[in-house]
Design a protein around this motif. Structure first.
Motif, mmCIF file in Angstrom:
data_model
loop_
_atom_site.group_PDB
_atom_site.id
_atom_site.type_symbol
_atom_site.label_atom_id
_atom_site.label_comp_id
_atom_site.label_asym_id
_atom_site.label_seq_id
_atom_site.Cartn_x
_atom_site.Cartn_y
_atom_site.Cartn_z
ATOM 1 N N GLU A 1 0.837 -1.218 0.000
ATOM 2 C CA GLU A 1 0.000 0.000 0.000
ATOM 3 C C GLU A 1 0.864 1.257 0.000
ATOM 4 O OE1 GLU A 1 -2.859 -0.583 3.196
ATOM 5 O OE2 GLU A 1 -3.553 -2.454 2.278
ATOM 6 N N LYS A 2 1.972 1.231 0.751
ATOM 7 C CA LYS A 2 2.873 2.391 0.756
ATOM 8 C C LYS A 2 3.501 2.613 -0.612
ATOM 9 C CE LYS A 2 4.244 2.493 5.610
ATOM 10 N NZ LYS A 2 5.220 1.893 6.533
ATOM 11 N N LEU A 3 3.876 1.498 -1.230
ATOM 12 C CA LEU A 3 4.512 1.585 -2.543
ATOM 13 C C LEU A 3 3.525 2.113 -3.589
ATOM 14 C CD1 LEU A 3 7.346 0.871 -3.556
ATOM 15 C CD2 LEU A 3 6.538 -1.447 -4.006
ATOM 16 N N MET A 4 2.304 1.605 -3.545
ATOM 17 C CA MET A 4 1.286 2.069 -4.499
ATOM 18 C C MET A 4 0.954 3.545 -4.251
ATOM 19 S SD MET A 4 -1.421 -1.116 -4.950
ATOM 20 C CE MET A 4 -1.480 -1.740 -3.281
ATOM 21 N N ALA A 5 0.868 3.934 -2.979
ATOM 22 C CA ALA A 5 0.537 5.324 -2.645
ATOM 23 C C ALA A 5 1.661 6.267 -3.097
ATOM 24 C CB ALA A 5 0.295 5.465 -1.144
ATOM 25 N N LYS A 6 2.880 5.839 -2.842
ATOM 26 C CA LYS A 6 4.043 6.663 -3.205
ATOM 27 C C LYS A 6 4.050 6.997 -4.695
ATOM 28 C CE LYS A 6 9.098 6.510 -2.953
ATOM 29 N NZ LYS A 6 10.242 5.603 -2.735
ATOM 30 N N HIS A 7 3.597 6.044 -5.512
ATOM 31 C CA HIS A 7 3.630 6.238 -6.959
ATOM 32 C C HIS A 7 2.241 6.544 -7.538
ATOM 33 C CE1 HIS A 7 7.873 5.167 -7.341
ATOM 34 N NE2 HIS A 7 7.640 4.313 -6.362
ATOM 35 N N SER A 8 1.297 6.873 -6.648
ATOM 36 C CA SER A 8 -0.060 7.251 -7.065
ATOM 37 C C SER A 8 -0.703 6.230 -8.008
ATOM 38 C CB SER A 8 -0.044 8.626 -7.753
ATOM 39 O OG SER A 8 0.556 9.575 -6.922
ATOM 40 N N PHE A 9 -0.601 4.974 -7.621
ATOM 41 C CA PHE A 9 -1.226 3.918 -8.427
ATOM 42 C C PHE A 9 -2.746 4.094 -8.389
ATOM 43 C CE2 PHE A 9 -2.919 -0.553 -8.559
ATOM 44 C CZ PHE A 9 -2.658 -0.761 -9.907
ATOM 45 N N PRO A 10 -3.399 4.160 -9.558
ATOM 46 C CA PRO A 10 -4.837 4.454 -9.578
ATOM 47 C C PRO A 10 -5.718 3.365 -8.944
ATOM 48 C CG PRO A 10 -3.973 4.153 -11.819
ATOM 49 C CD PRO A 10 -2.806 4.108 -10.904
ATOM 50 N N GLY A 11 -5.219 2.135 -8.862
ATOM 51 C CA GLY A 11 -6.044 1.063 -8.290
ATOM 52 C C GLY A 11 -5.891 0.894 -6.790
ATOM 53 N N LEU A 12 -5.275 1.872 -6.139
ATOM 54 C CA LEU A 12 -4.972 1.729 -4.707
ATOM 55 C C LEU A 12 -6.197 1.430 -3.843
ATOM 56 C CD1 LEU A 12 -3.025 1.934 -2.256
ATOM 57 C CD2 LEU A 12 -3.419 4.401 -2.275
ATOM 58 N N ASP A 13 -7.262 2.193 -4.005
ATOM 59 C CA ASP A 13 -8.427 2.036 -3.111
ATOM 60 C C ASP A 13 -9.044 0.639 -3.192
ATOM 61 O OD1 ASP A 13 -8.009 4.592 -2.325
ATOM 62 O OD2 ASP A 13 -9.737 5.457 -3.379
ATOM 63 N N ASP A 14 -9.229 0.155 -4.425
ATOM 64 C CA ASP A 14 -9.789 -1.193 -4.588
ATOM 65 C C ASP A 14 -8.872 -2.237 -3.976
ATOM 66 O OD1 ASP A 14 -11.978 -0.231 -5.934
ATOM 67 O OD2 ASP A 14 -11.155 -0.620 -7.942
ATOM 68 N N HIS A 15 -7.603 -1.999 -4.150
ATOM 69 C CA HIS A 15 -6.631 -2.965 -3.639
ATOM 70 C C HIS A 15 -6.672 -3.011 -2.106
ATOM 71 C CE1 HIS A 15 -2.687 -5.103 -4.780
ATOM 72 N NE2 HIS A 15 -2.994 -5.444 -3.539
ATOM 73 N N VAL A 16 -6.711 -1.840 -1.507
ATOM 74 C CA VAL A 16 -6.769 -1.760 -0.043
ATOM 75 C C VAL A 16 -8.026 -2.479 0.470
ATOM 76 C CG1 VAL A 16 -7.105 -0.186 1.908
ATOM 77 C CG2 VAL A 16 -5.398 0.349 0.154
ATOM 78 N N ARG A 17 -9.131 -2.320 -0.246
ATOM 79 C CA ARG A 17 -10.376 -2.973 0.162
ATOM 80 C C ARG A 17 -10.214 -4.498 0.173
ATOM 81 N NH1 ARG A 17 -13.764 -0.369 -3.419
ATOM 82 N NH2 ARG A 17 -13.085 1.549 -2.417
ATOM 83 N N GLU A 18 -9.535 -5.030 -0.825
ATOM 84 C CA GLU A 18 -9.309 -6.489 -0.827
ATOM 85 C C GLU A 18 -8.471 -6.925 0.373
ATOM 86 O OE1 GLU A 18 -8.132 -8.722 -4.265
ATOM 87 O OE2 GLU A 18 -9.282 -7.456 -5.620
ATOM 88 N N HIS A 19 -7.471 -6.136 0.699
ATOM 89 C CA HIS A 19 -6.644 -6.459 1.875
ATOM 90 C C HIS A 19 -7.491 -6.429 3.149
ATOM 91 C CE1 HIS A 19 -2.602 -5.078 -0.153
ATOM 92 N NE2 HIS A 19 -3.016 -6.262 -0.599
ATOM 93 N N GLU A 20 -8.346 -5.437 3.246
ATOM 94 C CA GLU A 20 -9.187 -5.310 4.448
ATOM 95 C C GLU A 20 -10.170 -6.477 4.560
ATOM 96 O OE1 GLU A 20 -9.022 -0.433 4.864
ATOM 97 O OE2 GLU A 20 -10.797 -1.372 3.988
ATOM 98 N N ASP A 21 -10.772 -6.854 3.425
ATOM 99 C CA ASP A 21 -11.693 -8.002 3.425
ATOM 100 C C ASP A 21 -10.977 -9.263 3.898
ATOM 101 O OD1 ASP A 21 -13.700 -6.471 2.458
ATOM 102 O OD2 ASP A 21 -13.639 -7.253 0.399
#
Ligand code: FE2
Ligand code: FE2
Length: 133
Positions: free
Chosen positions: A62-82
């Protein structure tokens, strides 16, 4: 077939692959415990350990995706949370129909392989293009 990390799970980023290998190794521990008839006995310990390590690993991603402004970050975080919620249910609800060591292993294996292949791999080329390997 025993669980092992294979090249087709690579996201082409060394640090991430290394962490995925650790997670797969923990699944291997559970599989081995089941094979030795110690699945019930060791289930909580191994899955708790995997869950703790997964949290660390999710942070890495998540830090790596955020650092590089990856557009799929939010969906990805949701999968981790689930995943985090499901694992808690599996391990700490002893009456759950899914709580046998074999079914927990099957769930974890499916989730990990599908998540790496379907979701983690999405950020691979994006980060590679930004110099992350
Ligand atoms: Fe992920
Ligand atoms: Fe991952």
């Amino acid at each position: 077939m025993p669980i092992s990390w294979t090249q087709d799970l690579s996201v082409n980023i060394v640090r991430i692959d290394t962490e995925h290998k650790q997670l797969v190794a923990m699944l291997g521990e559970l599989e081995e415990a089941i094979g030795l008839g110690k699945g019930e006995e060791q289930l909580q310990e191994i899955v708790s350990k995997m869950s703790d390590y997964a949290k660390v690993h999710f942070q890495t991603e998540e830090k790596l995706m955020a650092k590089h402004s990856f557009p799929g970050l939010d969906d990805h975080v949701r999968e981790h949370e689930d995943f985090a919620v499901k694992v808690m249910d599996l391990v700490f609800e002893p009456d759950s129909e899914h709580s046998s060591p074999e079914s927990v292993l099957a769930f974890l294996k499916d989730w990990l392989v599908n998540h790496i292949s379907g979701t983690d791999k999405l950020y691979g080329p994006f980060l590679n293009e930004r110099g992350v390997f």
